[in-house]
Design a protein around this motif. Sequence first.
Motif, PDB file in Angstrom:
ATOM      1  N   ASP A   1      31.190  -4.969 -75.803  1.00  0.00           N
ATOM      2  CA  ASP A   1      30.731  -6.166 -75.705  1.00  0.00           C
ATOM      3  C   ASP A   1      29.147  -6.385 -76.205  1.00  0.00           C
ATOM      4  O   ASP A   1      28.628  -7.372 -76.209  1.00  0.00           O
ATOM      5  CB  ASP A   1      30.977  -6.888 -74.654  1.00  0.00           C
ATOM      6  N   ASP A   2      28.548  -5.351 -76.696  1.00  0.00           N
ATOM      7  CA  ASP A   2      27.329  -4.982 -77.156  1.00  0.00           C
ATOM      8  C   ASP A   2      26.364  -5.365 -76.160  1.00  0.00           C
ATOM      9  O   ASP A   2      25.189  -5.262 -76.525  1.00  0.00           O
ATOM     10  CB  ASP A   2      27.014  -6.040 -78.277  1.00  0.00           C
ATOM     11  N   THR A   3      26.585  -5.147 -74.980  1.00  0.00           N
ATOM     12  CA  THR A   3      25.637  -4.997 -73.930  1.00  0.00           C
ATOM     13  C   THR A   3      25.068  -3.478 -73.491  1.00  0.00           C
ATOM     14  O   THR A   3      25.869  -2.641 -73.795  1.00  0.00           O
ATOM     15  CB  THR A   3      26.179  -5.664 -72.597  1.00  0.00           C
ATOM     16  N   PHE A   4      23.890  -3.493 -73.072  1.00  0.00           N
ATOM     17  CA  PHE A   4      23.491  -2.331 -72.949  1.00  0.00           C
ATOM     18  C   PHE A   4      24.018  -1.618 -71.862  1.00  0.00           C
ATOM     19  O   PHE A   4      24.484  -1.866 -70.622  1.00  0.00           O
ATOM     20  CB  PHE A   4      21.751  -2.347 -72.584  1.00  0.00           C
ATOM     21  N   ASN A   5      24.674  -0.114 -72.105  1.00  0.00           N
ATOM     22  CA  ASN A   5      25.108   0.531 -70.942  1.00  0.00           C
ATOM     23  C   ASN A   5      24.083   1.499 -70.498  1.00  0.00           C
ATOM     24  O   ASN A   5      23.745   1.568 -69.367  1.00  0.00           O
ATOM     25  CB  ASN A   5      26.244   1.577 -71.542  1.00  0.00           C
ATOM     26  N   LYS A   6      23.610   2.598 -71.134  1.00  0.00           N
ATOM     27  CA  LYS A   6      22.656   3.527 -70.421  1.00  0.00           C
ATOM     28  C   LYS A   6      22.210   4.370 -71.652  1.00  0.00           C
ATOM     29  O   LYS A   6      22.588   4.348 -72.992  1.00  0.00           O
ATOM     30  CB  LYS A   6      23.451   4.401 -69.779  1.00  0.00           C
ATOM     31  N   VAL A   7      21.052   4.902 -71.378  1.00  0.00           N
ATOM     32  CA  VAL A   7      20.386   6.033 -71.955  1.00  0.00           C
ATOM     33  C   VAL A   7      21.241   7.275 -71.936  1.00  0.00           C
ATOM     34  O   VAL A   7      21.425   7.857 -71.011  1.00  0.00           O
ATOM     35  CB  VAL A   7      18.940   6.537 -71.782  1.00  0.00           C
TER      36      VAL A   7
ATOM     37  N   SER B   1      22.580  -8.375 -80.877  1.00  0.00           N
ATOM     38  CA  SER B   1      22.061  -8.225 -79.467  1.00  0.00           C
ATOM     39  C   SER B   1      21.675  -6.824 -79.424  1.00  0.00           C
ATOM     40  O   SER B   1      21.007  -6.517 -78.526  1.00  0.00           O
ATOM     41  CB  SER B   1      23.251  -8.650 -78.614  1.00  0.00           C
ATOM     42  N   VAL B   2      22.332  -5.931 -80.096  1.00  0.00           N
ATOM     43  CA  VAL B   2      21.943  -4.482 -80.060  1.00  0.00           C
ATOM     44  C   VAL B   2      20.444  -4.483 -80.485  1.00  0.00           C
ATOM     45  O   VAL B   2      19.637  -3.810 -79.694  1.00  0.00           O
ATOM     46  CB  VAL B   2      22.939  -3.764 -80.668  1.00  0.00           C
ATOM     47  N   SER B   3      20.361  -4.924 -81.383  1.00  0.00           N
ATOM     48  CA  SER B   3      18.803  -4.715 -82.285  1.00  0.00           C
ATOM     49  C   SER B   3      17.863  -5.482 -81.461  1.00  0.00           C
ATOM     50  O   SER B   3      16.712  -5.005 -81.221  1.00  0.00           O
ATOM     51  CB  SER B   3      18.888  -5.446 -83.706  1.00  0.00           C
ATOM     52  N   ALA B   4      18.236  -6.853 -81.074  1.00  0.00           N
ATOM     53  CA  ALA B   4      17.280  -7.413 -80.001  1.00  0.00           C
ATOM     54  C   ALA B   4      17.009  -6.792 -78.679  1.00  0.00           C
ATOM     55  O   ALA B   4      15.743  -6.774 -78.462  1.00  0.00           O
ATOM     56  CB  ALA B   4      17.805  -8.894 -79.671  1.00  0.00           C
TER      57      ALA B   4
ATOM     58  N   THR C   1      29.557   3.927 -84.340  1.00  0.00           N
ATOM     59  CA  THR C   1      30.430   3.149 -83.321  1.00  0.00           C
ATOM     60  C   THR C   1      31.783   4.150 -83.323  1.00  0.00           C
ATOM     61  O   THR C   1      32.334   4.667 -84.173  1.00  0.00           O
ATOM     62  CB  THR C   1      30.917   1.566 -83.559  1.00  0.00           C
ATOM     63  N   ASN C   2      32.343   4.240 -81.951  1.00  0.00           N
ATOM     64  CA  ASN C   2      33.631   4.675 -81.859  1.00  0.00           C
ATOM     65  C   ASN C   2      34.992   3.785 -81.866  1.00  0.00           C
ATOM     66  O   ASN C   2      34.630   2.698 -82.095  1.00  0.00           O
ATOM     67  CB  ASN C   2      33.463   5.634 -80.669  1.00  0.00           C
ATOM     68  N   GLU C   3      35.938   4.434 -81.521  1.00  0.00           N
ATOM     69  CA  GLU C   3      37.183   3.664 -81.449  1.00  0.00           C
ATOM     70  C   GLU C   3      37.506   2.486 -80.418  1.00  0.00           C
ATOM     71  O   GLU C   3      38.201   1.623 -80.448  1.00  0.00           O
ATOM     72  CB  GLU C   3      38.556   4.637 -81.660  1.00  0.00           C
ATOM     73  N   ALA C   4      36.475   2.763 -79.501  1.00  0.00           N
ATOM     74  CA  ALA C   4      36.478   2.026 -78.256  1.00  0.00           C
ATOM     75  C   ALA C   4      35.636   0.818 -78.433  1.00  0.00           C
ATOM     76  O   ALA C   4      35.400  -0.317 -77.753  1.00  0.00           O
ATOM     77  CB  ALA C   4      35.992   2.761 -76.958  1.00  0.00           C
ATOM     78  N   GLY C   5      34.962   0.549 -79.614  1.00  0.00           N
ATOM     79  CA  GLY C   5      34.014  -0.347 -79.941  1.00  0.00           C
ATOM     80  C   GLY C   5      32.677  -0.366 -79.312  1.00  0.00           C
ATOM     81  O   GLY C   5      31.871  -1.104 -79.695  1.00  0.00           O
ATOM     82  N   GLU C   6      32.243   0.976 -78.813  1.00  0.00           N
ATOM     83  CA  GLU C   6      31.106   1.168 -78.306  1.00  0.00           C
ATOM     84  C   GLU C   6      30.223   1.566 -79.339  1.00  0.00           C
ATOM     85  O   GLU C   6      30.370   2.183 -80.405  1.00  0.00           O
ATOM     86  CB  GLU C   6      30.971   2.255 -77.137  1.00  0.00           C
TER      87      GLU C   6
END
Length: 209
Positions: free
Chosen positions: A186-192, A143-146, A162-167
């Motif tokens: 959860d692999d959803t986009f957060n921000k630039v 989903s990140v690549s997509a 990736t960090n320990e929070a899974g981001e």
Amino acid sequence: MRIVKIKMFLIAAFAGAVMMSCQKDNLDPSSSADFNDVVLSAARYSVAEDSVTKKHCKGKLTELAEADIPAAVTAYIGTNYDGATLKFAGTDTQGNVVVGLTLADGTYKGLIFDSAGTFVKELSHYRKHAKLTEVAIADLPASVSAYVVANYTGAEMKRAGTNEAGEHFVMLSTAGAPVVLLFNADDTFNKVLEKTKGRGNKKFGHGHK
């Protein structure tokens, strides 16, 4: 004669291995620098989003150049965190100073100081968000690549971690300038993420105050 041939073969093989190694090392000389930019972006994000920063700081953090860090802050870090490397420094609208460090033992620490340079508190979750483990581009969640393909046409994914929070933090090479994207656990986009100006190479300790 046979011994001589064997020696010559070994020398040639060794020389070939050295040449291949050098060529491999020279394929992408900016590789480590690229990932360091991702690490610096993670440091900036981590100090800004930490609960202690949000509690004590007022307004958005403005990046602080290494040369402009208050002497009291530099002295405190040099005394208490000898050999630490600066990853990020910033101030809020009231002059409070927040710094992100990599300690001499490789662990991570975030600190906050008031406008007078007096130590206030350690950041609670800085390490969890700032410590990055590199991830191969091919191993990024689908989903990140997509998302990148759909929203950044023609961009190349250069480095990721990736960090320990899974981001996930992903650096893109675009027609304009490098961009670092943040994705939630959860692999959803957060921000630039904003590009960090500093190189994070100031070392604190005796003789570096």
